[in-house]
Design a protein around this motif. Structure first.
Motif, short mmCIF file in Angstrom:
data_model
loop_
_atom_site.label_atom_id
_atom_site.label_comp_id
_atom_site.label_asym_id
_atom_site.label_seq_id
_atom_site.Cartn_x
_atom_site.Cartn_y
_atom_site.Cartn_z
N ILE A 63 0.84 -1.20 0.00
CA ILE A 63 0.00 0.00 0.00
C ILE A 63 0.88 1.25 0.00
CG2 ILE A 63 -1.68 1.31 1.33
CD1 ILE A 63 -2.85 -1.33 2.27
N ALA A 64 1.96 1.23 0.77
CA ALA A 64 2.89 2.36 0.76
C ALA A 64 3.52 2.53 -0.61
CB ALA A 64 3.96 2.16 1.83
N ALA A 65 3.84 1.42 -1.28
CA ALA A 65 4.39 1.51 -2.63
C ALA A 65 3.37 2.11 -3.60
CB ALA A 65 4.83 0.13 -3.11
N MET A 66 2.11 1.76 -3.45
CA MET A 66 1.07 2.37 -4.29
C MET A 66 1.00 3.88 -4.08
SD MET A 66 -2.09 -0.38 -4.06
CE MET A 66 -3.14 0.66 -5.09
N GLU A 67 1.05 4.31 -2.83
CA GLU A 67 0.97 5.73 -2.54
C GLU A 67 2.18 6.49 -3.06
OE1 GLU A 67 0.52 5.59 1.67
OE2 GLU A 67 -1.67 5.53 1.59
N VAL A 68 3.35 5.84 -3.09
CA VAL A 68 4.55 6.50 -3.58
C VAL A 68 4.61 6.50 -5.10
CG1 VAL A 68 7.07 6.32 -3.64
CG2 VAL A 68 5.87 6.08 -1.48
N CYS A 69 4.20 5.40 -5.73
CA CYS A 69 4.31 5.25 -7.18
C CYS A 69 3.13 5.84 -7.94
CB CYS A 69 4.46 3.78 -7.55
SG CYS A 69 5.89 2.95 -6.83
N ARG A 70 2.03 6.09 -7.28
CA ARG A 70 0.82 6.57 -7.95
C ARG A 70 0.99 8.02 -8.39
NH1 ARG A 70 -4.86 7.58 -6.80
NH2 ARG A 70 -6.16 5.92 -7.68
N PRO A 71 0.64 8.36 -9.65
CA PRO A 71 0.78 9.76 -10.09
C PRO A 71 -0.15 10.72 -9.37
CG PRO A 71 0.61 8.26 -11.97
CD PRO A 71 0.27 7.47 -10.76
N LEU A 72 -1.30 10.22 -8.89
CA LEU A 72 -2.26 11.05 -8.18
C LEU A 72 -2.55 10.41 -6.82
CD1 LEU A 72 -4.87 11.89 -10.99
CD2 LEU A 72 -2.99 13.31 -10.18
N PRO A 73 -2.76 11.21 -5.79
CA PRO A 73 -3.14 10.63 -4.49
C PRO A 73 -4.55 10.08 -4.54
CG PRO A 73 -3.22 13.02 -4.40
CD PRO A 73 -2.62 12.68 -5.73
N PHE A 74 -4.88 9.23 -3.58
CA PHE A 74 -6.21 8.63 -3.52
C PHE A 74 -7.23 9.70 -3.14
CE2 PHE A 74 -3.61 4.82 -2.93
CZ PHE A 74 -4.24 3.94 -3.81
N GLU A 75 -8.17 9.96 -4.05
CA GLU A 75 -9.25 10.90 -3.79
C GLU A 75 -10.58 10.29 -4.23
OE1 GLU A 75 -9.47 13.72 -2.29
OE2 GLU A 75 -7.36 14.09 -1.82
N ALA A 76 -10.75 10.11 -5.54
CA ALA A 76 -12.00 9.56 -6.08
C ALA A 76 -12.09 8.06 -5.85
CB ALA A 76 -12.11 9.88 -7.57
N LEU A 77 -10.99 7.37 -5.88
CA LEU A 77 -10.97 5.91 -5.69
C LEU A 77 -10.56 5.58 -4.27
CD1 LEU A 77 -9.30 4.85 -9.06
CD2 LEU A 77 -11.72 4.77 -8.45
N PRO A 78 -11.11 4.50 -3.70
CA PRO A 78 -10.79 4.17 -2.30
C PRO A 78 -9.37 3.66 -2.15
CG PRO A 78 -12.14 2.45 -3.28
CD PRO A 78 -12.08 3.55 -4.29
N ARG A 79 -8.78 4.02 -1.04
CA ARG A 79 -7.46 3.52 -0.70
C ARG A 79 -7.58 2.08 -0.19
NH1 ARG A 79 -4.65 3.19 4.08
NH2 ARG A 79 -2.37 3.43 3.96
N PRO A 80 -6.77 1.16 -0.69
CA PRO A 80 -6.89 -0.24 -0.25
C PRO A 80 -6.55 -0.39 1.23
CG PRO A 80 -4.92 0.06 -1.59
CD PRO A 80 -5.70 1.33 -1.68
N LYS A 81 -7.12 -1.44 1.84
CA LYS A 81 -6.91 -1.72 3.25
C LYS A 81 -6.18 -3.05 3.42
CE LYS A 81 -10.97 0.84 4.87
NZ LYS A 81 -12.21 0.78 5.69
N VAL A 82 -5.41 -3.12 4.48
CA VAL A 82 -4.59 -4.30 4.72
C VAL A 82 -5.46 -5.53 4.91
CG1 VAL A 82 -2.92 -5.34 6.29
CG2 VAL A 82 -2.71 -2.94 5.69
N ALA A 83 -6.52 -5.41 5.72
CA ALA A 83 -7.37 -6.58 6.01
C ALA A 83 -8.02 -7.11 4.74
CB ALA A 83 -8.44 -6.20 7.03
N ASN A 84 -8.46 -6.22 3.87
CA ASN A 84 -9.11 -6.65 2.63
C ASN A 84 -8.12 -7.38 1.72
OD1 ASN A 84 -10.95 -6.94 0.57
ND2 ASN A 84 -10.66 -4.89 -0.23
N LEU A 85 -6.92 -6.80 1.56
CA LEU A 85 -5.91 -7.42 0.70
C LEU A 85 -5.47 -8.77 1.28
CD1 LEU A 85 -3.70 -4.30 -0.12
CD2 LEU A 85 -5.30 -5.45 -1.65
N LEU A 86 -5.30 -8.83 2.58
CA LEU A 86 -4.85 -10.08 3.19
C LEU A 86 -5.91 -11.16 3.11
CD1 LEU A 86 -2.51 -11.39 4.72
CD2 LEU A 86 -3.56 -10.61 6.85
N SER A 87 -7.17 -10.79 3.29
CA SER A 87 -8.24 -11.80 3.20
C SER A 87 -8.35 -12.35 1.79
CB SER A 87 -9.56 -11.17 3.64
OG SER A 87 -9.92 -10.10 2.77
N ARG A 88 -8.21 -11.50 0.78
CA ARG A 88 -8.24 -11.99 -0.60
C ARG A 88 -7.03 -12.84 -0.91
NH1 ARG A 88 -11.48 -9.31 -4.38
NH2 ARG A 88 -9.83 -9.59 -5.93
N ALA A 89 -5.86 -12.47 -0.35
CA ALA A 89 -4.66 -13.27 -0.58
C ALA A 89 -4.80 -14.66 0.04
CB ALA A 89 -3.44 -12.55 0.00
#
Length: 328
Positions: free
Chosen positions: A293-319
């Protein structure tokens, strides 16, 4: 002298004061969270003039020394064994061309990363200016001009963006159209890395092996996320990106503690009562997701505004669901 049993009464002249009549409490001048995050993710300060002069002079000296040594070696070899000297000359030429090629690729990679950083910094100031917002969206669109899968999204952004006169709405539209698919691809990379780290921790009994797997998985995940958002990094760029990701983690560490990372770690603690290695795997997978998630925030050209920021619990549960073959 007043009696000790007589209650003390404070008499106030005039009407009783009301809470509604109290003046409002002045609000503290606190910067918005997004501005603070953008300030954290800015590029570090440039080195001092003395340090840059040292790097420049030292690099030229080493290059000169290596060039003279190589020339003397080739010259002496040509005098003794002409065939071997010619072979050494050819190999030195190939090595020089390869070095220049790699240096050019590293320079191009650093320029791509700088371009992404510049767009993110401009997005903070462009939200109140329509001309700056249009220029930002145009430059963002140019980054993804060569991607066939975004051709329809780019046409949609061009059609709808011309009718918008609100800079904030225009930037949000660009985020939805151009970064939505990239966010989904980055999520899949994070889920795959978290699943791999959790599996290695749970199944491999050797501590150094799962540490090595976690390190390599995180490095590969960061490079893949940078590639997804258009900031493909080389070797030097990967080191710089890794440093910035962990600097961002340190800067936002207090936020991470209050995030859903706690629930993931708590879940790992509960599972550790059943299987200690599996509980450690869940915790390591959650930490890998947090790095992603930190890599997404650093590499993303725009900060999260219109789209939701991913959450650790959601990503881990899907993994973990993918680990056991469960599909959403």
């Amino acid at each position: 002298m007043a009696s000790p049993h007589k209650p003390f009464v404070l008499e106030i002249d005039g009407p009783a004061a009301s809470v509604a009549d109290a003046p409002p409490v002045p609000e503290a001048d606190v910067a918005p969270p997004q501005t603070a995050v953008a300030a954290m993710m800015r590029a570090p300060a440039k080195p001092s003039v003395a340090r840059r002069l040292f790097y420049w002079a030292g690099g030229l000296f080493l290059s000169l020394a290596v060039s003279i040594a190589t020339y003397e070696f080739i010259a002496s070899t040509l005098n003794r064994w002409p065939v071997l000297g010619f072979l050494a000359m050819v190999l030195a030429g190939v090595a020089t061309v390869s070095l220049l090629w790699m240096a050019g690729r590293e320079w191009a990679a650093l320029m791509r990363l700088s371009r992404i950083d510049h767009l993110r910094e401009r997005s903070v100031t462009a939200r109140g200016d329509l001309e700056r917002a249009r220029g930002l969206v145009k430059d963002l669109d140019a980054i993804y001009a060569g991607r066939e899968e975004l051709a329809w999204n780019r046409r949609r952004l061009t059609e709808q963006g011309g009718d918008l006169f609100d800079p904030d709405a225009l930037i949000r539209l660009a985020e939805v159209e151009l970064l939505g698919a990239a966010d989904q691809a980055a999520r899949r990379e994070i889920e795959a890395a978290s699943r791999k780290v959790a599996t290695a921790t749970a199944l491999v009994p050797l501590a150094l092996v799962d540490v090595a797997v976690a390190l390599m998985s995180n490095l590969r995940m960061i490079r893949r996320i940078a590639d997804i958002y258009g900031g493909r990094a080389g070797q030097v760029g990967s080191i710089r990106m890794l440093k910035r990701v962990f600097s961002h983690l340190v800067a936002t560490g207090a936020v991470a503690v209050g995030d859903d990372l706690i629930s993931s770690v708590a879940g790992g603690g509960v599972l550790s009562k059943v299987s200690r290695r599996f509980g450690e795997g869940v915790i390591n997978g959650a930490l890998t997701a947090r790095v992603g998630i930190a890599a997404m925030e650093v590499c993303r050209p725009l900060p999260f505004e219109a789209l939701p920021r991913p959450k650790v619990a959601n990503l881990l549960s899907r993994a973990l669901a993918g680990l056991f073959g469960v599909k959403d």
